[in-house]
Design a protein around this motif. Sequence first.
Motif, PDB file in Angstrom:
ATOM      1  N   LEU A 103     -31.356 -13.530  14.529  1.00 53.44           N
ATOM      2  CA  LEU A 103     -29.591 -13.146  13.590  1.00 53.44           C
ATOM      3  C   LEU A 103     -28.951 -12.766  14.198  1.00 53.44           C
ATOM      4  O   LEU A 103     -28.102 -12.470  14.833  1.00 53.44           O
ATOM      5  CB  LEU A 103     -29.803 -13.886  12.809  1.00 53.44           C
ATOM      6  N   VAL A 104     -29.879 -11.232  14.332  1.00 53.58           N
ATOM      7  CA  VAL A 104     -29.286 -10.095  15.297  1.00 53.58           C
ATOM      8  C   VAL A 104     -29.027 -10.360  16.477  1.00 53.58           C
ATOM      9  O   VAL A 104     -27.975 -10.239  17.917  1.00 53.58           O
ATOM     10  CB  VAL A 104     -30.075  -9.267  14.747  1.00 53.58           C
ATOM     11  N   ALA A 117     -23.138 -13.553  21.144  1.00 55.54           N
ATOM     12  CA  ALA A 117     -21.762 -13.843  20.665  1.00 55.54           C
ATOM     13  C   ALA A 117     -21.364 -12.931  20.712  1.00 55.54           C
ATOM     14  O   ALA A 117     -19.934 -13.290  21.542  1.00 55.54           O
ATOM     15  CB  ALA A 117     -21.609 -14.649  19.231  1.00 55.54           C
ATOM     16  N   LEU A 118     -21.487 -11.613  20.413  1.00 56.07           N
ATOM     17  CA  LEU A 118     -20.256 -10.399  20.584  1.00 56.07           C
ATOM     18  C   LEU A 118     -20.021 -10.340  22.018  1.00 56.07           C
ATOM     19  O   LEU A 118     -18.723  -9.938  22.426  1.00 56.07           O
ATOM     20  CB  LEU A 118     -20.466  -9.114  20.016  1.00 56.07           C
ATOM     21  N   SER A 168     -26.161 -12.733  17.404  1.00 58.40           N
ATOM     22  CA  SER A 168     -25.041 -12.307  16.675  1.00 58.40           C
ATOM     23  C   SER A 168     -24.625 -11.310  18.063  1.00 58.40           C
ATOM     24  O   SER A 168     -23.307 -11.088  18.272  1.00 58.40           O
ATOM     25  CB  SER A 168     -25.106 -11.249  15.319  1.00 58.40           C
TER      26      SER A 168
END
Length: 395
Positions: free
Chosen positions: A26-27, A33-34, A30
């Motif tokens: 998940l990290v 995505a950023l 994320s």
Amino acid sequence: MAHPDPTTSDAPVRPGTTRRRVVSGLVLVSITALLFAVPWAGLFAPGAEWPTPVVVVGTAAFALTGLAFPVLLVRSLGRRHSDRAARIALPLLGVVWIAFAWALITHVLRLVLAVAGVENPFRARFLAVLLAVIVVGLAVHGHHVAMRVPGVRRADVVLPRLDPAFDGLTVAVLADTHYGPIDRTRWSRGLVAAVNELGADVVVHVGDLADGTVEQRRPQSTPLGDVRAGHRFYVSGNHEYLSNAQAWMEHMEELGWTSLHNRHRVLERDGARLVFAGVDDITAVHSGEAGHAADLDAALAGVGPEDPVVLLAHQPGEIGTAVAAGVDLQLSGHTHGGQIWPFHLLVRLQQPVLHGLSDHGARTRLWTSRGAGFWGPPFRVFAPNEISLLTLRSR
């Protein structure tokens, strides 16, 4: 005795392990995505009013690349250590980092132009084109710098306790060659030729020799055996402890280098002494390799209190230990000078200096090399690679 393959074993996976993998995934998603969303917003902001086909194609390219990126990165740096995946993922990581950093700057500039009364779509289109030009320009130049044979950075280093007999001794410092997925055998030969042109009395390599095993990187590292100097010393970096540091030490010994594995050697000239000592990287203690851990006391065992000491320690963060031991000069690498701006801001959170000569304590000096190679993305932006040539002075 054969051992079960952990990838095919029927042994149950512990809940804690599964939880860590999920959190790590998940990290990674994320962050990905950023990293991709910020540049996308800079290039395809609604205010630019680009034609619909341009926005659709651009968005699709960002989305597909963003989906593939974490998969390729895991294959590159995870258990598989795929060189093929790394040759795609790591350059992409460099480009997207450059785009992310400069997109943030253009977003600030967007506010400035808005306050100044510059209207859309000109404002958004101007900034999008500016961002694209900056990213392409820095990527091309940064790749050229990373892949070139480094230039020579010279400095005189005064050591008050150095006997005049050693005044003028030259030390060529190599660091962070990071032989890896991109075959740089030719580059390695050029590096050695550049070092040999200097005619240094001593050549040192202060770690992060390679990413991978000796067998994987043997062709790239073997040219180091052709380095010409009266003395050649090597210490391990943190990356050797990802792929059997002991084997790398033995390989360097086979190439004619002295591995300063928590030990020292004494140079003598006209009755004067100069000690070159080395310690394992600070991460060695957690590596699981038997007999490996930074041990400055062992490295300096038998050294006289009046003997000037040059210490090889991969990370400049070890300077506190060197100061406490009364070391005269520590030679380090590890930081890459930040490698890709503005990553140097994060490096400075961990290390006391980025590069160059600095003073610590009453008499200890520290030279931190920006390194000859690169880790990961084959780019260097505002942090050029280097071969350091230090001339020791007694006054």
